[in-house]
Design an enzyme around this catalytic site. Structure first.
Site: not given
Length: 812
Positions: A47, A225, A256, A350, A538
């Site tokens: 949002s 943030h 940014y 995510v 492995d």
């Protein structure tokens, strides 16, 4: 087409909507999305997220997720409103260190197929006229980066899912998860119940609360943030379009920027970490994921922003939020199924950047049984139990936040909490001046200052500044001494399990590729495959008895895979033995001479050949001795219980003095491993690769009967592969590549480096790389891009050291 299983998705943020779209597209249309808030402004991170999509990442999987997000959202709109604007991305450097890092990032992008360019300061200013080119040393431009519109993209995908039959319900807070017989059967909300065969938790920062409902630790911390918007800029007067210039990152200042028409939005990571308990989210007024802006925390960021974009000084910050996002201990998403509750899946932590790619991978995993992408770095099962402790999760997640824009060296360890997991040899190692780095919570020696006076140190060439971090020439000397005499390596951190019971043999035969139907005393190298033939892991399997096997695995993910496939009748049991045991790798031409006087057991070649195991005593210490070696020398892995570990160390150390024994660390180990061409799962090989591509076809026995993945391998061989894991050598000793660099053939990107090290014995830099088969002939010249420079390399025949195996099979 039948509608598939009944699916309930919890959370209608962008991840839940993307998953609904991907699943219904694959025919799973009996799907209900439950949202505790409103559709589609849910109150979660979607949002308020500013929507910047920078695709470049050191992890190829994460770059792949972002590339798909760009492709998918770039083709979507909602009532004519675009879901993505490809305005490009621009990262600028204001320090020499950052400029070098941008060159490294350009290599990552190239290796992952993302078109990008390194540009000069004036070119940066041409792309983004607000920045001061005098402050910039250079830039990294990615034309396909841009701005996602999170709420628009979420609703567009939801509408597509609804058109295929999915339901989206608002104001449905989940308060319970129903289960029966170890499977999920439904969920309960504050107003009703919903039956389900599959439940997907896409609750983002509320994920840990859903985890509590099913006794599942979700190692995630909501962290605030800062994001601020300026007032109108005179230099942007009259601008009405949302954004036209590239999204901008000034990582030297943890900043940014993006346009909002005639205003600028500024995101900052330079402030103190601001964690919040999931239980506290939404307890105040307003948007649950938006906390009150704290201007004092933003002051240094504002000063740095004005310094780079001087025209910001003509305005001021008009509004801001401390927006909550999800952070994990390693900065990666959390994807996978509950280990103890079938049908309960999570897709948490995510970000918008990776949302569509994660949703596609999850849909493939659910519907097809496996994703196309390698997800081991995102797998929910990747954490050790100690890494799920709340204090650990908090400390590591805070560091993940602090390092979002830092230049992080690939060897750089986390700082807290340390030391956490130590082997019984730890005190002895400290006495020898061990330099420790950390992995999975373990303190692991990389070299020992006690070896600083070895004459072999002078034979180790210098390397460039970047490659010299977390490195010492002492490690090279340790490798040379191990080849000449004998060395002790602490291998305790290698994970191991015991598989026991009357069904143990048949279970392991079914799960792995090699022939395990051998007598007790045998050791076998084998592979775990998925149903499509991809290498999941492995293993080294030692048969200690008719119904008892010790299995060396790579990580907790292997244990999770094996446990999920255990027979339901209890005929085979599995338990991890790593915490209560320890291991010393005693390797080198004189290893037998060290052991001989310490034991009544016959360690001769005739009595105990290569890849054999015995129970023995080293002095007073009972050990499981396995004759195998990851470094390509005569020697044994010697396992004992943890309380006897120091006694084992002392007995070997004392007996080895007459033979010039040393303790050696991971630097020597890694170099020797690559000289022998031994693959490291998760770095060189993943589930994206089959055994023949990876050079592991020797571990596959198609004639032994059924095993998982066998049918998929039918018709494949070393002769049919289109790509190969290939050994490259570089003559320049100064330019030590470290992995993830792009490889060029005939001037064009052709592949990428997996793992690399200097080969102290062979006197060359070694790099393993994935390449199309046409570029893998020995002698083929290639180039590796290293910090923007092309370094000549050549394809080499492997292994580089002791191809006849005379050292490791030595009878002397």
């Amino acid at each position: 087409m039948p509608p598939g299983p009944r699916v309930v998705v919890i959370g209608a943020g962008i991840v839940g909507c993307a998953l609904a779209d991907e699943l219904t597209e694959r025919g799973w249309t009996d799907l209900t999305v439950l949202e505790q808030g409103d559709l589609f402004t849910t109150g979660g991170s979607s949002s308020h997220a500013p929507g910047l999509v920078f695709q470049t990442n050191g992890c190829r999987t994460m770059t792949g997720f972002a590339r798909y997000t760009v492709a998918k959202y770039g083709a979507l709109d909602l009532d004519g409103n675009p879901c993505f604007r490809a305005v490009g991305g621009l990262e600028v450097a204001t320090t020499p260190e950052r400029l070098a890092d941008l060159k490294r990032r350009h290599g990552w992008a190239t290796a992952s197929g993302v078109e990008s360019e390194l540009i000069e300061p004036d070119e940066c200013a041409a792309l983004h006229p607000l920045l001061d080119p005098a402050k910039v040393l250079g830039g990294f431009h990615i034309p396909s980066d841009g701005l996602a519109a999170p709420l628009t993209a979420a609703e567009a995908q939801a509408r597509r899912a609804i058109g295929r039959g999915a339901k989206f319900l608002a104001r449905q807070k989940v308060v319970g998860v129903e289960r029966s017989g170890g499977r999920v059967t439904g969920v309960t909300t504050e107003t009703g119940s919903f039956r389900a065969d599959i439940v997907l938790s896409c609750a983002g920062m509320w994920g840990p609360l859903l985890g509590e409902l099913v006794d599942l630790a979700i190692p995630l911390v909501p962290m605030a943030h800062q994001y601020a918007r300026t007032g109108p800029l005179p230099s942007l007067a009259g601008v009405t379009e949302e954004a036209t210039r590239p999204i901008l990152r000034h990582q030297d200042a943890d900043l940014y920027f993006r346009e909002h028409a005639d205003r600028i939005g500024i995101g900052a990571y330079g402030h103190r970490p601001m964690p919040l308990s999931p239980h506290e989210i939404g307890t105040g007024e307003g948007m649950p994921s938006e906390l009150a802006f704290t201007p004092a925390d933003f002051e240094p960021s504002w000063a740095a922003a004005v310094d780079l974009l001087p025209s910001l000084g003509e305005t001021k910050v008009e509004e801001g939020i401390n927006g909550l996002f999800s952070f994990t201990p390693d900065g990666m998403p959390l994807l996978g199924e509950h280990p103890d509750l079938d049908g309960f899946w999570v897709a948490e932590a995510v970000w918008i950047t990776h949302s569509a790619g994660v949703a596609r991978a999850m849909a493939q995993w659910l519907v097809d049984g496996r994703p196309d992408a390698d997800l081991h770095g995102c797998d929910l099962a990747r954490f050790e139990r100690v890494q799920l402790a709340p204090d650990y999760v908090m400390a590591r997640s805070r560091q993940s936040f602090a390092e979002v824009y830092d230049i992080v060296h690939p060897m750089q360890p986390m700082e807290e909490p340390r030391p956490l997991r130590t082997s019984p040899f730890y005190e002895r190692q400290k006495e020898l001046g061990a330099f420790f780095l950390e992995a999975s919570g373990w303190e692991r020696p990389h070299w020992y200052e006690a070896n600083a006076d070895l004459p072999e140190v002078e034979r180790v060439p210098e390397r460039n500044d970047w490659a010299a971090r977390y490195w010492s020439p002492i490690g090279g000397a340790e490798a040379l001494v191990a080849r000449q005499r004998v060395a002790m390596f602490d291998m305790t951190s290698l994970k191991r399990v015991e598989v026991t019971g009357p069904g143990a043999s048949s279970f392991l035969q079914t799960m792995t590729t090699n022939q395990l139907d051998k007598k007790p005393g045998s050791v076998t190298y084998t592979l775990l495959l998925d149903e499509d033939g991809g290498v999941r892991g492995d293993l080294t399997v030692a048969r200690l008895g008719a119904e008892r096997f010790q299995v060396g695995v790579n990580s907790a993910i292997d244990i999770d895979w094996l446990r999920r496939h255990l027979p339901g009748d209890g005929a085979a049991q599995l338990h991890e033995t790593t915490p209560g045991t320890c291991c010393i790798g005693l390797w080198g031409p004189l290893a037998r001479a060290v052991l001989r006087p310490l034991s009544t057991t016959d360690f001769s070649h005739k009595a105990m050949g290569y890849f054999k195991t015995k129970q023995a005593h080293i002095g007073h210490v009972p050990v499981t001795a396995m004759r195998l070696s990851y470094v390509g020398e005569l020697g044994w892995e010697l396992y004992t219980s943890a309380e006897l570990g120091r006694e084992l160390w002392d007995r070997l150390w004392e007996a080895g003095q007459a033979h010039g024994i040393i303790a050696a660390g991971r630097e020597a180990f890694s170099s020797m491993r690559l000289e022998k061409g031994y693959r490291q799962w998760g770095t060189d090989v993943t589930a994206e690769h089959d055994p023949y591509e990876a050079g592991l076809g020797f571990a596959v026995r198609m004639d032994k009967g059924y095993f998982v993945g066998r049918d998929a391998l039918a018709g494949r061989s070393e002769e049919t592969v289109a790509r190969k894991l290939t050994c490259l050598t570089v003559d320049d000793p100064y330019s030590v590549v470290l992995g993830k660099e792009p490889v060029y053939a005939d001037g064009r990107p052709a592949g990428y480096v997996t793992s690399a090290a200097y080969g102290y014995t062979v006197g060359k830099n070694i790099a393993y790389a994935w390449l199309p088969v046409e570029f893998t002939q020995p002698g083929r010249p290639l180039e590796i891009e290293y910090f923007g420079e092309r370094i000549p390399a050549v394809v080499a025949r492997e292994p580089l050291f002791d191809p006849g195996m005379s050292r490791i099979r030595s009878a002397a």
